[in-house]
Motif scaffolding. Structure first.
Motif, PDB file in Angstrom:
ATOM      1  N   VAL A   1       0.589  -1.298   0.013  1.00  0.00           N
ATOM      2  CA  VAL A   1       0.100  -0.101  -0.050  1.00  0.00           C
ATOM      3  C   VAL A   1       0.809   0.965   0.042  1.00  0.00           C
ATOM      4  CG1 VAL A   1      -1.633   1.383   1.436  1.00  0.00           C
ATOM      5  CG2 VAL A   1      -2.041  -1.237   1.075  1.00  0.00           C
ATOM      6  N   PHE A   2       2.058   0.952   0.608  1.00  0.00           N
ATOM      7  CA  PHE A   2       2.660   2.364   0.850  1.00  0.00           C
ATOM      8  C   PHE A   2       3.501   2.523  -0.713  1.00  0.00           C
ATOM      9  CE2 PHE A   2       7.091   4.193   1.964  1.00  0.00           C
ATOM     10  CZ  PHE A   2       6.484   5.361   2.325  1.00  0.00           C
ATOM     11  N   VAL A   3       3.944   1.897  -1.217  1.00  0.00           N
ATOM     12  CA  VAL A   3       4.537   1.665  -2.609  1.00  0.00           C
ATOM     13  C   VAL A   3       3.462   2.133  -3.528  1.00  0.00           C
ATOM     14  CG1 VAL A   3       5.408   0.419  -4.649  1.00  0.00           C
ATOM     15  CG2 VAL A   3       6.318   0.188  -2.142  1.00  0.00           C
ATOM     16  N   ILE A   4       2.462   1.681  -3.505  1.00  0.00           N
ATOM     17  CA  ILE A   4       1.400   2.061  -4.398  1.00  0.00           C
ATOM     18  C   ILE A   4       1.100   3.693  -4.309  1.00  0.00           C
ATOM     19  CG2 ILE A   4      -1.219   1.720  -4.980  1.00  0.00           C
ATOM     20  CD1 ILE A   4      -0.795  -1.041  -4.602  1.00  0.00           C
ATOM     21  N   GLY A   5       0.921   4.105  -2.741  1.00  0.00           N
ATOM     22  CA  GLY A   5       0.678   5.472  -2.673  1.00  0.00           C
ATOM     23  C   GLY A   5       1.891   6.480  -3.108  1.00  0.00           C
ATOM     24  N   LEU A   6       3.101   5.814  -3.030  1.00  0.00           N
ATOM     25  CA  LEU A   6       4.290   6.694  -3.674  1.00  0.00           C
ATOM     26  C   LEU A   6       4.078   6.712  -5.036  1.00  0.00           C
ATOM     27  CD1 LEU A   6       7.451   5.166  -1.490  1.00  0.00           C
ATOM     28  CD2 LEU A   6       6.246   7.564  -1.431  1.00  0.00           C
ATOM     29  N   VAL A   7       3.654   5.615  -5.772  1.00  0.00           N
ATOM     30  CA  VAL A   7       3.591   5.686  -7.160  1.00  0.00           C
ATOM     31  C   VAL A   7       2.492   6.683  -7.717  1.00  0.00           C
ATOM     32  CG1 VAL A   7       2.932   4.198  -9.251  1.00  0.00           C
ATOM     33  CG2 VAL A   7       4.512   3.461  -7.658  1.00  0.00           C
ATOM     34  N   PHE A   8       1.543   6.468  -6.945  1.00  0.00           N
ATOM     35  CA  PHE A   8       0.432   7.566  -7.159  1.00  0.00           C
ATOM     36  C   PHE A   8       0.767   8.877  -7.027  1.00  0.00           C
ATOM     37  CE2 PHE A   8      -3.466   9.997  -5.864  1.00  0.00           C
ATOM     38  CZ  PHE A   8      -4.391   9.870  -7.168  1.00  0.00           C
ATOM     39  N   TRP A   9       1.153   9.198  -5.875  1.00  0.00           N
ATOM     40  CA  TRP A   9       1.764  10.723  -5.725  1.00  0.00           C
ATOM     41  C   TRP A   9       2.844  11.127  -6.511  1.00  0.00           C
ATOM     42  CZ3 TRP A   9       6.682  12.522  -4.114  1.00  0.00           C
ATOM     43  CH2 TRP A   9       6.659  13.706  -3.701  1.00  0.00           C
ATOM     44  N   TRP A  10       3.778  10.289  -7.095  1.00  0.00           N
ATOM     45  CA  TRP A  10       4.437  10.753  -8.095  1.00  0.00           C
ATOM     46  C   TRP A  10       3.976  11.030  -9.439  1.00  0.00           C
ATOM     47  CZ3 TRP A  10       5.518   8.080 -12.681  1.00  0.00           C
ATOM     48  CH2 TRP A  10       6.438   8.729 -13.421  1.00  0.00           C
ATOM     49  N   SER A  11       2.874  10.160  -9.983  1.00  0.00           N
ATOM     50  CA  SER A  11       2.351  10.463 -11.112  1.00  0.00           C
ATOM     51  C   SER A  11       1.274  11.827 -10.915  1.00  0.00           C
ATOM     52  CB  SER A  11       1.666   9.340 -11.169  1.00  0.00           C
ATOM     53  OG  SER A  11       0.481   9.001 -10.536  1.00  0.00           O
ATOM     54  N   VAL A  12       0.957  12.148  -9.699  1.00  0.00           N
ATOM     55  CA  VAL A  12       0.052  13.244  -9.624  1.00  0.00           C
ATOM     56  C   VAL A  12       1.096  14.492  -9.901  1.00  0.00           C
ATOM     57  CG1 VAL A  12      -1.362  14.571  -8.250  1.00  0.00           C
ATOM     58  CG2 VAL A  12      -1.988  12.274  -8.541  1.00  0.00           C
ATOM     59  N   ARG A  13       2.089  14.498  -9.088  1.00  0.00           N
ATOM     60  CA  ARG A  13       3.181  15.579  -9.115  1.00  0.00           C
ATOM     61  C   ARG A  13       3.969  15.669 -10.301  1.00  0.00           C
ATOM     62  NH1 ARG A  13       3.225  19.097  -5.097  1.00  0.00           N
ATOM     63  NH2 ARG A  13       5.465  19.077  -5.111  1.00  0.00           N
ATOM     64  N   SER A  14       3.870  14.659 -11.347  1.00  0.00           N
ATOM     65  CA  SER A  14       4.531  14.980 -12.494  1.00  0.00           C
ATOM     66  C   SER A  14       3.703  14.970 -13.528  1.00  0.00           C
ATOM     67  CB  SER A  14       5.352  13.564 -12.950  1.00  0.00           C
ATOM     68  OG  SER A  14       4.500  12.288 -13.242  1.00  0.00           O
ATOM     69  N   GLY A  15       2.440  15.403 -13.347  1.00  0.00           N
ATOM     70  CA  GLY A  15       1.457  15.842 -14.272  1.00  0.00           C
ATOM     71  C   GLY A  15       0.755  14.945 -15.220  1.00  0.00           C
ATOM     72  N   GLN A  16       0.751  13.659 -14.745  1.00  0.00           N
ATOM     73  CA  GLN A  16       0.210  12.515 -15.488  1.00  0.00           C
ATOM     74  C   GLN A  16      -1.179  12.702 -15.536  1.00  0.00           C
ATOM     75  OE1 GLN A  16       1.922  10.014 -17.151  1.00  0.00           O
ATOM     76  NE2 GLN A  16       3.594  11.037 -16.553  1.00  0.00           N
ATOM     77  N   PHE A  17      -1.817  13.489 -14.761  1.00  0.00           N
ATOM     78  CA  PHE A  17      -3.293  13.497 -14.790  1.00  0.00           C
ATOM     79  C   PHE A  17      -3.734  14.883 -15.092  1.00  0.00           C
ATOM     80  CE2 PHE A  17      -2.662  10.004 -11.701  1.00  0.00           C
ATOM     81  CZ  PHE A  17      -3.038   9.012 -12.347  1.00  0.00           C
ATOM     82  N   ASP A  18      -2.916  15.719 -15.835  1.00  0.00           N
ATOM     83  CA  ASP A  18      -3.424  17.406 -16.039  1.00  0.00           C
ATOM     84  C   ASP A  18      -4.745  17.246 -17.086  1.00  0.00           C
ATOM     85  OD1 ASP A  18      -1.382  18.117 -14.036  1.00  0.00           O
ATOM     86  OD2 ASP A  18      -0.270  18.527 -15.661  1.00  0.00           O
ATOM     87  N   ASP A  19      -4.295  16.523 -18.255  1.00  0.00           N
ATOM     88  CA  ASP A  19      -5.230  16.502 -19.169  1.00  0.00           C
ATOM     89  C   ASP A  19      -5.731  15.398 -19.644  1.00  0.00           C
ATOM     90  OD1 ASP A  19      -6.858  17.555 -21.324  1.00  0.00           O
ATOM     91  OD2 ASP A  19      -5.023  17.963 -22.454  1.00  0.00           O
ATOM     92  N   LEU A  20      -6.960  15.124 -19.393  1.00  0.00           N
ATOM     93  CA  LEU A  20      -7.635  13.597 -19.272  1.00  0.00           C
ATOM     94  C   LEU A  20      -8.406  13.568 -20.551  1.00  0.00           C
ATOM     95  CD1 LEU A  20      -8.855  12.578 -15.722  1.00  0.00           C
ATOM     96  CD2 LEU A  20      -6.559  11.959 -17.052  1.00  0.00           C
ATOM     97  N   GLN A  21      -8.799  14.704 -20.991  1.00  0.00           N
ATOM     98  CA  GLN A  21      -9.826  14.794 -22.255  1.00  0.00           C
ATOM     99  C   GLN A  21      -9.096  15.099 -23.470  1.00  0.00           C
ATOM    100  OE1 GLN A  21     -13.168  17.034 -21.271  1.00  0.00           O
ATOM    101  NE2 GLN A  21     -14.161  15.168 -20.027  1.00  0.00           N
ATOM    102  N   GLY A  22      -8.270  16.015 -23.541  1.00  0.00           N
ATOM    103  CA  GLY A  22      -7.475  16.285 -24.779  1.00  0.00           C
ATOM    104  C   GLY A  22      -6.877  15.400 -25.699  1.00  0.00           C
ATOM    105  N   PRO A  23      -6.158  14.369 -25.091  1.00  0.00           N
ATOM    106  CA  PRO A  23      -5.716  13.290 -26.205  1.00  0.00           C
ATOM    107  C   PRO A  23      -6.990  12.802 -26.924  1.00  0.00           C
ATOM    108  CG  PRO A  23      -4.567  13.431 -24.103  1.00  0.00           C
ATOM    109  CD  PRO A  23      -5.572  14.090 -23.931  1.00  0.00           C
ATOM    110  N   ALA A  24      -7.876  12.212 -26.274  1.00  0.00           N
ATOM    111  CA  ALA A  24      -9.200  11.676 -26.738  1.00  0.00           C
ATOM    112  C   ALA A  24      -9.590  12.590 -27.703  1.00  0.00           C
ATOM    113  CB  ALA A  24     -10.364  11.487 -25.745  1.00  0.00           C
ATOM    114  N   TYR A  25      -9.698  13.864 -27.715  1.00  0.00           N
ATOM    115  CA  TYR A  25     -10.261  14.769 -28.583  1.00  0.00           C
ATOM    116  C   TYR A  25      -9.269  14.915 -29.926  1.00  0.00           C
ATOM    117  CZ  TYR A  25     -14.058  15.954 -25.959  1.00  0.00           C
ATOM    118  OH  TYR A  25     -15.321  16.174 -25.266  1.00  0.00           O
ATOM    119  N   ARG A  26      -8.055  14.962 -29.554  1.00  0.00           N
ATOM    120  CA  ARG A  26      -6.966  14.730 -30.489  1.00  0.00           C
ATOM    121  C   ARG A  26      -6.925  13.724 -31.568  1.00  0.00           C
ATOM    122  NH1 ARG A  26      -1.903  16.530 -27.455  1.00  0.00           N
ATOM    123  NH2 ARG A  26      -3.345  15.529 -26.018  1.00  0.00           N
TER     124      ARG A  26
END
Length: 67
Positions: free
Chosen positions: A15-40
């Motif tokens: 759980v701690f490792v999964i939390g760290l991976v999720f925190w890293w992905s949020v901080r690195s901008g992985q979830f910034d634009d969820l709809q843009g690639p679909a429209y592109r």
């Protein structure tokens, strides 16, 4: 019962490792634009069609049709 002594700490670490991976992905901008690639994907061909190099359905280039 002895397996719980291994499984509970292992699950806490997992759980701690999964939390760290999720925190890293949020901080690195992985979830910034969820709809843009679909429209592109949907509207990518529009740019290619407007270039003027496309052949019309008649099979003749556009400049020969005007003559």
């Amino acid at each position: 019962m002895e397996s719980l002594y291994i499984l509970i700490p292992l699950s806490v670490v997992l759980v701690f490792v999964i939390g760290l991976v999720f925190w890293w992905s949020v901080r690195s901008g992985q979830f910034d634009d969820l709809q843009g690639p679909a429209y592109r994907i949907l509207f990518e061909d529009r740019d290619e069609a407007g270039s003027g190099d496309a052949v019309p359905p008649s099979g003749k280039p556009a400049d020969e049709e005007k003559k």
